[in-house]
Design a protein around this motif. Structure first.
Motif, short mmCIF file in Angstrom:
data_model
loop_
_atom_site.label_atom_id
_atom_site.label_comp_id
_atom_site.label_asym_id
_atom_site.label_seq_id
_atom_site.Cartn_x
_atom_site.Cartn_y
_atom_site.Cartn_z
N ARG A 184 0.84 -1.20 0.00
CA ARG A 184 0.00 0.00 0.00
C ARG A 184 0.88 1.25 0.00
O ARG A 184 0.62 2.20 -0.75
N GLN A 185 1.95 1.26 0.81
CA GLN A 185 2.86 2.40 0.87
C GLN A 185 3.53 2.61 -0.49
O GLN A 185 3.68 3.75 -0.94
N THR A 186 3.93 1.52 -1.14
CA THR A 186 4.55 1.62 -2.46
C THR A 186 3.60 2.23 -3.47
O THR A 186 3.97 3.10 -4.26
N LEU A 187 2.33 1.79 -3.42
CA LEU A 187 1.32 2.34 -4.33
C LEU A 187 1.12 3.83 -4.07
O LEU A 187 1.03 4.63 -5.01
N LEU A 188 1.03 4.21 -2.80
CA LEU A 188 0.81 5.62 -2.45
C LEU A 188 2.00 6.48 -2.86
O LEU A 188 1.81 7.59 -3.38
N ASP A 189 3.22 5.98 -2.66
CA ASP A 189 4.41 6.73 -3.07
C ASP A 189 4.42 6.91 -4.59
O ASP A 189 4.72 7.99 -5.10
N ALA A 190 4.10 5.84 -5.31
CA ALA A 190 4.08 5.91 -6.77
C ALA A 190 2.99 6.88 -7.25
O ALA A 190 3.23 7.71 -8.14
N ALA A 191 1.81 6.78 -6.67
CA ALA A 191 0.71 7.66 -7.07
C ALA A 191 1.05 9.12 -6.77
O ALA A 191 0.81 10.00 -7.60
N ALA A 192 1.65 9.37 -5.62
CA ALA A 192 2.03 10.75 -5.27
C ALA A 192 3.02 11.30 -6.29
O ALA A 192 2.88 12.44 -6.75
N ALA A 193 4.02 10.51 -6.65
CA ALA A 193 5.02 10.97 -7.62
C ALA A 193 4.39 11.25 -8.98
O ALA A 193 4.69 12.26 -9.63
N VAL A 194 3.48 10.38 -9.40
CA VAL A 194 2.81 10.57 -10.69
C VAL A 194 1.89 11.79 -10.63
O VAL A 194 1.85 12.59 -11.57
N PHE A 195 1.18 11.97 -9.53
CA PHE A 195 0.30 13.13 -9.40
C PHE A 195 1.08 14.44 -9.46
O PHE A 195 0.61 15.42 -10.01
N VAL A 196 2.28 14.46 -8.88
CA VAL A 196 3.09 15.68 -8.90
C VAL A 196 3.49 16.02 -10.33
O VAL A 196 3.45 17.18 -10.74
N THR A 197 3.86 15.01 -11.11
CA THR A 197 4.34 15.28 -12.48
C THR A 197 3.21 15.34 -13.50
O THR A 197 3.28 16.12 -14.45
N SER A 198 2.14 14.55 -13.31
CA SER A 198 1.10 14.44 -14.33
C SER A 198 -0.28 14.87 -13.87
O SER A 198 -1.23 14.81 -14.66
N GLY A 199 -0.44 15.23 -12.60
CA GLY A 199 -1.75 15.64 -12.10
C GLY A 199 -2.57 14.46 -11.62
O GLY A 199 -2.25 13.30 -11.89
N VAL A 200 -3.66 14.78 -10.88
CA VAL A 200 -4.47 13.71 -10.29
C VAL A 200 -5.30 12.96 -11.32
O VAL A 200 -5.87 11.91 -11.02
N ASP A 201 -5.37 13.48 -12.55
CA ASP A 201 -6.10 12.78 -13.60
C ASP A 201 -5.19 11.85 -14.42
O ASP A 201 -5.61 11.33 -15.44
N ALA A 202 -3.98 11.65 -13.95
CA ALA A 202 -3.03 10.77 -14.65
C ALA A 202 -3.63 9.37 -14.80
O ALA A 202 -4.38 8.91 -13.93
#
Length: 198
Positions: A23-41
């Motif tokens: 779960r932590q790995t997923l959240l870290d990955a999602a956070a990094a993607v959201f920063v670069t690509s936005g929450v609609d990534a």
């Protein structure tokens, strides 16, 4: 009664620890993607970064809103825990404040898409915003107080004011991917510095 090694089963505690790490790995990955690509990534981009299948993400987070809220809470906790750690390990309190502000910017870039992801659930957004202030305002205050005590910045800046100022500098990131608020946040932090006597 058989032991885990005899039966080949993994103990329940180990399974829970694995699930938490996943779960932590997923959240870290999602956070990094959201920063670069936005929450609609695309979810597939998050899955690829986390090294999992898309089904794994949907199993943990059935909707995008669930994922965004989980990332939001995860980042709030990471920012809250980072403050004291940075204060203990950085070269100076001001250096710790700068590093914390950088984490806070990453968090805010994600936060700005939160209202859309919650589809105008204003009560849910307000509850998360209160949680955010309750957790992060004292951490920012601790960093500011330490920098004042070290003689690095002038007294008088309130944590809420600084957080709000950083937040306002991050707003332009939503509509212009070329805009990086970090340079202006650094200028803001330089403005807090106590003038050096000559």
């Amino acid at each position: 009664m058989s032991t885990p090694s005899q039966s080949g089963e993994v103990p329940a505690r180990s399974k829970r620890a694995d699930a938490l790490r996943n779960r932590q790995t997923l959240l870290d990955a999602a956070a990094a993607v959201f920063v670069t690509s936005g929450v609609d990534a695309p979810i597939r981009e998050i899955a690829a970064r986390a090294g999992v299948g898309m089904g794994t993400i949907y199993r943990h987070f059935p909707t995008r809103a669930d994922l965004v809220v989980a990332v939001y809470r995860h980042q709030v906790e990471a920012c809250a825990e980072a403050g004291p750690t940075l204060l203990a390990s950085a070269d100076s309190p001001l250096a710790a404040l700068r590093q914390w502000a950088d984490l806070f910017v990453d968090f805010l870039v994600t936060k700005h898409g939160l209202a859309n992801a919650l589809q105008s659930d204003s009560s849910g957004f307000e509850a998360l915003h209160s949680y955010f202030l309750d957790r992060l305002e004292p951490v920012c205050a601790q960093l500011l107080d330490a920098a004042v005590e070290a003689g690095e910045i002038r007294p008088g800046t309130q944590a809420y004011e600084l957080m709000r100022g950083i937040g306002n500098l991050c707003i332009g990131r939503d509509s212009d991917r070329r805009y990086d608020p970090r340079r202006l946040v650094e200028l803001l932090l330089q403005g807090l510095r106590r003038p050096q006597s000559s």
